[in-house]
Design a protein around this motif. Structure first.
Motif, short mmCIF file in Angstrom:
data_model
loop_
_atom_site.label_atom_id
_atom_site.label_comp_id
_atom_site.label_asym_id
_atom_site.label_seq_id
_atom_site.Cartn_x
_atom_site.Cartn_y
_atom_site.Cartn_z
N ASP A 239 0.86 -1.19 0.00
CA ASP A 239 0.00 0.00 0.00
C ASP A 239 0.89 1.23 0.00
O ASP A 239 1.98 1.24 0.60
CB ASP A 239 -0.89 -0.04 1.25
CG ASP A 239 -1.88 1.11 1.29
OD1 ASP A 239 -2.60 1.31 0.31
OD2 ASP A 239 -1.92 1.82 2.31
N GLY A 240 0.43 2.29 -0.65
CA GLY A 240 1.18 3.54 -0.69
C GLY A 240 1.25 4.22 0.67
O GLY A 240 0.35 4.06 1.50
N ASN A 241 2.31 4.96 0.90
CA ASN A 241 2.51 5.65 2.19
C ASN A 241 1.99 7.08 2.11
O ASN A 241 2.39 7.85 1.24
CB ASN A 241 4.00 5.68 2.55
CG ASN A 241 4.53 4.31 2.90
OD1 ASN A 241 3.82 3.48 3.45
ND2 ASN A 241 5.80 4.06 2.58
N THR A 284 0.96 1.45 -10.12
CA THR A 284 0.86 0.17 -9.43
C THR A 284 0.89 -0.99 -10.41
O THR A 284 1.58 -1.99 -10.19
CB THR A 284 -0.42 0.13 -8.59
OG1 THR A 284 -0.42 1.22 -7.67
CG2 THR A 284 -0.53 -1.17 -7.82
N ASP A 323 -3.35 2.42 -5.22
CA ASP A 323 -2.02 2.17 -4.67
C ASP A 323 -1.99 0.86 -3.91
O ASP A 323 -1.07 0.62 -3.13
CB ASP A 323 -1.61 3.32 -3.74
CG ASP A 323 -2.55 3.44 -2.54
OD1 ASP A 323 -3.76 3.21 -2.72
OD2 ASP A 323 -2.08 3.76 -1.44
N ALA A 369 5.92 3.28 -0.96
CA ALA A 369 4.96 2.26 -0.57
C ALA A 369 5.64 1.28 0.38
O ALA A 369 6.87 1.17 0.40
CB ALA A 369 4.42 1.51 -1.79
N LYS A 397 4.76 0.33 7.88
CA LYS A 397 4.46 1.75 7.68
C LYS A 397 4.99 2.63 8.80
O LYS A 397 5.00 3.85 8.67
CB LYS A 397 2.95 1.94 7.52
CG LYS A 397 2.44 1.56 6.13
CD LYS A 397 0.95 1.78 6.03
CE LYS A 397 0.47 1.60 4.60
NZ LYS A 397 0.87 2.70 3.71
N ALA A 403 10.13 3.57 2.08
CA ALA A 403 9.51 2.31 1.68
C ALA A 403 10.10 1.20 2.53
O ALA A 403 11.30 1.17 2.79
CB ALA A 403 9.77 2.04 0.20
#
Length: 549
Positions: A239-241, A284, A323, A369, A397, A403
């Motif tokens: 998943d994207g940050n 993605t 994402d 991510a 995260k 990342a």
């Protein structure tokens, strides 16, 4: 005009409600259709532009084409599609009646084709682009949609158990029919929810194969376990940050660049949001396709491909959009695949379409991510592996904006409680931590200075060879070192110093100076409350799962 917001809710619960891969794939496909096919076809039926196509790239191109998806101005009749993505759509409609008719068509179709999927729509009050701030209208629409969900019963209320009926074999919901079990002569009770997911699975796999390009993916959801013969399976959840914060304050990423009057700023908001969302989708998908190059066929597939057929890669995408990425793959290749995906995602996210937006709101910001990787045996319950992968992602995260990857190998059936497992990896009264996970990509300093993926790869390679004559370090030596870790850092360092002269490859695991060599490092120097970390246990545990490392 009016803003129309259509969203699905409880997506993860809906997609992973069962342990059948076919149903997981089908549920993901139905969620995708709800925000794309259902919405775009409803828009066309309400007199708006006809934009739907089975080709995802064509849909994206037409959304960006002002001739095919014309901008809607104040006082003008029509419909403009701002967003149409998996599980979410945003539209501008000239009148409330037309807006409600779109929501009615979408929700009715979801009830018919995707029972169990929670789809809601909200129509904003009337506003004008020339005098209202669109971001506030969007925020009000989200609040209105949340309020609507609180007032209406959830999808589970649609499937009551009176009169008493037989439960579905996979979902536990009331069964509606008997269906044949794949590869068997028997039948099983199946709910309408599960049956709709199974029917959508093949189309979902077709869409995923289209995204994979030249790479060949399994043609059935059962192939990964039964036909490809993987000794280990892995659930990868990426998943994207920080994207939630970006969308929550999206006006900050537009206003500085737009300037001009309110209408110009609103038009810039619409166009920027559309381009940014579509660029995320491409980012993605392209990162996923690029990471597939790290995958190799299993031994059985290589033998089957001797007749000239292209071998199937041991990976099955379950969620691919925005994402988000969730895949089930060969556990022994999961970590190299995840590393390659995150690297490529970060590279593609630095492209102009995404970077210009981020830099506008936060100069110097970069989109990254993170990922959680749960590695299990094929007979282990899939849904528990997904829950573990989600917990690992949350832990990864913690290293953002960098990342990062966190992973865990489930060797027993005691229940993959990540917090319990990590507590058991503390000794010396909790002062010494026997894992350095999560690991970050690229360069790092401060807390993650010794916790880079490159460090982990180096330790794994060191354990696979002896620096002197090329022979591997004896397993008995590695077992001895592993055992000493749980006796505390002093005993582990004492054993390490005895073994170091005979196995020079262990030197890559050493920290500190020549006079005070140690398996451990401290993130806070010599502070009284500093924690000590080591990467040895991670390298020992993950070495079999970094074949392409």
């Amino acid at each position: 005009m009016h803003l129309v917001l259509i969203e699905t809710a409880g997506n993860q619960q809906y997609i992973f409600a069962s342990n059948r891969l076919r149903e997981n794939v089908g549920a993901s496909e139905l969620t995708y259709r709800a925000g794309t096919e259902y919405v775009l076809q409803a828009v066309a039926a309400a007199g708006g532009p006809s934009l739907w196509s089975d080709d995802q790239e064509k849909v994206r191109a037409e959304l960006l084409d002002a001739d095919r998806n014309p901008p809607l101005a104040d006082g003008q009749d029509g419909i403009e599609v701002v967003l149409a993505a998996s599980g979410k759509a945003m539209l501008l409609a000239s009148d409330a009646g037309r807006a409600r008719s779109i929501i009615s068509r979408v929700t009715r179709r979801a009830l018919e084709e995707a029972p169990g999927l929670d789809v809601r729509g909200f129509v904003s009050d009337s506003f004008e682009l020339g005098s209202h701030e669109l971001h506030r209208v969007v925020q009000d629409a989200h609040r209105g949609l949340e309020g609507l969900r609180g007032m209406l019963p959830g999808p589970q209320e649609r499937f009551l158990r009176l009169p008493v009926v037989e439960p579905c074999a996979t979902s536990g919901l009331p069964a509606s029919e008997l269906v044949r079990v794949p590869n068997e002569s028997s039948s099983e009770a199946c709910s309408l929810v599960s049956y709709s997911k199974r029917r959508a699975a093949e189309e979902g796999l077709r869409r995923m194969r289209q995204a994979a390009g030249e790479h060949r993916l399994p043609y059935s959801a059962d192939a990964l376990e039964h036909e490809l013969e993987c000794d280990w399976l892995a659930v990868v959840h990426a998943d994207g940050n920080g994207l939630g914060e970006v969308f929550l304050n999206f006006e900050r990423y537009v206003r500085a660049a737009a300037g001009g009057d309110q209408q110009a700023r609103n038009r810039a908001y619409i166009d920027t949001l559309r381009r940014f969302s579509l660029a995320l989708d491409r980012c993605t998908e392209q990162a996923f396709c690029s990471a597939l190059a790290k995958m190799v066929p299993t031994r059985k597939q290589r033998q089957a491909s001797k007749n000239g057929a292209q071998p199937v890669l041991p990976i099955l995408p379950l969620v691919l959009g925005g994402d988000d990425l969730t895949v089930l793959c060969d556990g022994e290749q999961a970590l190299p695949f995840t590393h390659a995906f995150l690297q490529r995602f970060c590279e593609l996210a630095a492209a102009r379409e995404i970077q210009e937006v981020l830099s506008c709101g936060q100069p110097g910001a970069r989109l990254t991510a993170s990922a959680g990787v749960a590695i299990i045996k094929p007979h282990d319950p899939f849904f528990t592996a997904y829950d573990l992968a989600e917990a690992l992602l949350r832990n990864a995260k913690r290293a953002k904006p960098a990342a990062a990857i966190d992973c865990h190998v489930v060797f027993d059936a005691s229940g993959p409680d990540l917090n319990r497992v990590r507590r058991q990896l503390r000794v010396d009264g909790g002062r010494t931590v026997l894992t350095a996970r999560p690991y970050v990509l690229g360069t790092a300093d401060g807390r993650y200075a010794n916790r880079r993926v490159a460090d982990l790869e180096g330790w794994i390679q060191a354990l696979r060879r002896d620096g002197g004559d090329g022979e591997s370090i004896p397993r008995s030596v590695l077992h001895d070192l592993r055992h000493s870790l749980f006796l505390g850092h002093q005993q582990a360092d004492a054993r390490f110093k005895l073994l170091l002269p005979r196995h020079r490859a262990l030197r890559s695991l050493a920290h500190g100076s020549e006079d005070s060599v140690s398996l451990f490092w401290s993130e806070a120097g010599d502070a009284p409350d500093a924690l000590r970390y080591t990467g040895l246990l991670d390298a020992l545990e993950l070495a079999p799962f970094w074949r392409n490392g």
